[in-house]
Design an enzyme around this catalytic site. Structure first.
Site, PDB file in Angstrom:
ATOM      1  CG  ASN A  74      -3.567  -5.054  13.103  1.00 25.73           C
ATOM      2  OD1 ASN A  74      -3.012  -4.929  12.009  1.00 25.73           O
ATOM      3  ND2 ASN A  74      -3.896  -6.240  13.605  1.00 25.73           N
ATOM      4  CG  ASN A  78     -19.573  23.968 -23.643  1.00 28.96           C
ATOM      5  OD1 ASN A  78     -20.630  24.430 -24.072  1.00 28.96           O
ATOM      6  ND2 ASN A  78     -18.720  23.301 -24.392  1.00 28.96           N
ATOM      7  CE  LYS A  91     -21.893  24.388 -26.606  1.00 31.52           C
ATOM      8  NZ  LYS A  91     -22.754  23.255 -26.742  1.00 31.52           N
ATOM      9  CB  THR A 114     -42.889  23.512  -7.255  1.00 35.69           C
ATOM     10  OG1 THR A 114     -44.085  23.891  -7.934  1.00 35.69           O
ATOM     11  CG2 THR A 114     -42.686  24.453  -6.070  1.00 35.69           C
ATOM     12  CE1 TYR A 116      -6.072  -3.565   9.248  1.00 25.91           C
ATOM     13  CE2 TYR A 116      -5.069  -5.722   8.939  1.00 25.91           C
ATOM     14  CZ  TYR A 116      -5.282  -4.429   8.517  1.00 25.91           C
ATOM     15  OH  TYR A 116      -4.727  -3.999   7.330  1.00 25.91           O
ATOM     16  CB  SER A 159     -17.308  23.707 -28.718  1.00 26.27           C
ATOM     17  OG  SER A 159     -17.345  22.877 -29.855  1.00 26.27           O
ATOM     18  CB  SER A 188      -0.923   0.002   1.224  1.00 32.48           C
ATOM     19  OG  SER A 188      -0.178  -0.188   2.405  1.00 32.48           O
ATOM     20  CE  LYS A 214      -4.358   2.765   5.191  1.00 34.43           C
ATOM     21  NZ  LYS A 214      -5.254   1.581   5.257  1.00 34.43           N
ATOM     22  CD  GLN A 230      -2.659  -2.578   2.325  1.00 34.34           C
ATOM     23  OE1 GLN A 230      -1.990  -2.832   3.324  1.00 34.34           O
ATOM     24  NE2 GLN A 230      -2.367  -3.065   1.132  1.00 34.34           N
TER      25      GLN A 230
HETATM   26  N1  ARG Z   1      -1.102  -1.343   5.487  1.00 30.79           N
HETATM   27  C1  ARG Z   1      -1.979  -1.901   6.451  1.00 30.79           C
HETATM   28  C2  ARG Z   1      -3.359  -1.245   6.346  1.00 30.79           C
HETATM   29  O1  ARG Z   1      -3.451  -0.256   5.718  1.00 30.79           O
HETATM   30  C3  ARG Z   1      -1.455  -1.681   7.825  1.00 30.79           C
HETATM   31  C4  ARG Z   1      -1.898  -2.685   8.818  1.00 30.79           C
HETATM   32  C5  ARG Z   1      -1.377  -4.008   8.473  1.00 30.79           C
HETATM   33  N2  ARG Z   1      -1.613  -4.930   9.504  1.00 30.79           N
HETATM   34  C6  ARG Z   1      -1.410  -6.234   9.308  1.00 30.79           C
HETATM   35  N3  ARG Z   1      -1.637  -6.998  10.315  1.00 30.79           N
HETATM   36  N4  ARG Z   1      -1.034  -6.697   8.154  1.00 30.79           N
HETATM   37  O2  ARG Z   1      -4.348  -1.714   6.848  1.00 30.79           O
END
Ligand code: ARG
Length: 471
Positions: free
Chosen positions: A118, A299, A297, A163, A331, A291, A31, A339, A336
């Site tokens: 975690n 836009n 135009k 309306t 967890y 355009s 990640s 994000k 992950q």
């Molecule tokens: N990159 C992981 C996440 O975003 C971090 C936590 C990873 N924990 C694990 N036990 N693999 O969730």
């Protein structure tokens, strides 16, 4: 394990693993390409954790000093773009920890005492999002102020209120804009509310069950500013919940979705108003494009895109809800995936709000076109009915009388106010000369003095209230 060995993630875990990951699996599970964005929160969280470990005599003062020194250098390296992010080290947490250990040796390896990625990642995301929510709150105030300014300049400008997108009753353009101020004010309230539940500390939950080290979670919460309005520390009270739920991210995305929906409705109106068929406003050229084939135009790309990007944010909400729904405690790596949608939601919302602050200030109001449109479509028919009620007719009867008058006016191709008095009296004998004031657009507006009504005097009262509220 030597400091340099931490270059490989498998060695950052344990000697248990006997075969390396394929490049594909590495890429699939990593990640760091996107979560490196959390680096500042990660360092902030680590500094708070380390200071507490030292205060609790879990690590030495020397270790703390080394950790601080190392993290300060890492901060400099990242800020200067000199930090080498490694896919092998999976995520932002392992990258920073590995570099710390490289820089300061064993003290770096002690930082993770009583902590797991975690509770670390849950803390990082909360810290990062808390600050973003605050900046979104600022942008929402700015947008409201911009709208209030335009409303103030246009409190007396009249456009048809709709309306069913059919002309209904005349309203003040300022009043119309203040409707959006109300929406964005509620969005800001929702954001502030989400912030309260986001700003709580997971650290101390460790992997899932808590830790055997005597951590002082209150101290960490205080250091990180995870405190309530009374300055009391806000701490996740169940370790399993602390590491596993992402409801704060979902709530935020829900609030962001609603806010985008409000922007989208406004965008739709701007697009309509700018079309030749309405011609109510013009947007500054810098928010529009031309355009490649039609030279005439211009836009309204920015509001169109804002309307389109609303779909993307609402999509992120669906994504996050679906991400969460099947997960057992505690967890899971699924998390992950929280994000990218969260980051994109923040980016999209902030950019949209920033652009709209400028765009609103650059609206050109075409007053005559608005008023001309308000004169079409018998927008003051309700005023005539109210007039007859004040003369003693029951409302339903008045409604019926006015329907006949409107029908006659349509037949003659004129507005109600253009019918001669004698004709109007033909519909009801109680109608006198004072009816023409009632049938005028300004008369219609001024009659609506009820709290929250569209009379310009009421609009000005609201503008005053908003100004006081927004400071
Ligand atoms: N990159 C992981 C996440 O975003 C971090 C936590 C990873 N924990 C694990 N036990 N693999 O969730």
């Amino acid at each position: 394990m030597s400091a340099n060995q931490l270059d490989k993630k498998s060695e950052a875990w344990s000697a248990l693993f006997s075969e390396p990951m394929s490049e594909l699996v590495k890429r699939y599970t990593a990640s760091v390409d996107f979560d490196q964005r959390l680096w500042r929160a990660d360092i902030e969280g680590s500094l708070a954790h380390a200071a507490m470990l030292e205060a609790q005599q879990i690590i030495s003062a020397d270790d703390l000093a080394a950790i601080r020194r190392g993290l300060a250098q890492i901060r400099d390296e990242i800020e200067a773009g000199r930090f080498e992010w490694k896919l092998d080290l999976e995520d932002v947490h392992l990258n920073i920890e590995a570099r710390l250990t490289q820089l300061v040796g064993d003290a770096g390896k002690r930082l993770h005492t009583g902590r797991s990625r975690n509770d670390q990642v849950a803390t990082d995301v909360r810290l990062w999002l808390r600050d973003e929510i605050r900046s979104i709150g600022g942008l929402l105030s700015e947008l409201q102020r911009a709208l209030v300014e335009v409303a103030d300049a246009n409190a007396d400008v009249i456009l048809p209120g709709f309306t069913h997108l059919q002309v209904a009753q005349p309203v003040s353009f300022g009043h119309h804009l203040l409707a959006y101020v109300e929406m964005f004010a509620r969005d800001a309230e929702r954001m502030a509310d989400v912030e309260r539940r986001t700003n709580r500390l997971p650290l101390g939950a460790a992997a899932l069950a808590g830790t055997s080290f005597p951590l002082d979670r209150e101290q960490v919460a205080r250091t990180l500013g995870m405190v309530d309005a009374n300055g009391e520390p806000c701490i996740c009270q169940n370790s399993l919940d602390a590491v596993s739920d992402r409801d704060f991210a979902i709530e935020f995305t829900a609030a962001a979705s609603l806010c985008m929906v409000h922007v989208s409705r406004f965008s739709e109106e701007l697009v309509l108003w700018m079309s030749q068929n309405f011609g109510f406003i013009d947007l500054a050229d810098r928010f529009c494009t031309g355009s490649s084939i039609m030279p005439q135009k211009k836009n309204p790309d920015v509001p169109e895109l804002a309307r389109g990007k609303t779909g993307r944010v609402v999509g992120h909400l669906m994504g996050l809800l679906t991400l969460m729904k099947g997960q057992p405690l505690a967890y899971n790596k699924d998390n992950q995936e929280d994000k990218e949608p969260l980051f994109d939601t923040v980016d999209t919302l902030k950019d949209t709000l920033r652009i709209f602050c400028e765009l609103v200030a650059g609206i050109t109001v075409k007053r005559e076109a608005m008023e001309r449109a308000a004169l079409r479509g018998y927008a003051t028919a309700t005023d005539l009915a109210d007039y007859l009620v004040k003369k003693g007719l029951p409302f339903r009867d008045a409604h019926e009388v006015v329907a006949h008058a409107v029908k006659a006016a349509i037949g003659q191709g004129v507005d109600l106010s253009e019918l001669p008095l004698a004709t109007l009296q033909g519909f009801h004998a109680s109608i006198t000369d004072d009816v023409f004031e009632v049938l005028s657009l300004a008369g219609s507006l001024n009659a609506r003095q009820v709290l929250g009504g569209t009379a310009p005097a009421q609009v000005r009262r609201q503008i005053e209230r908003h100004r006081q509220r927004l400071g």
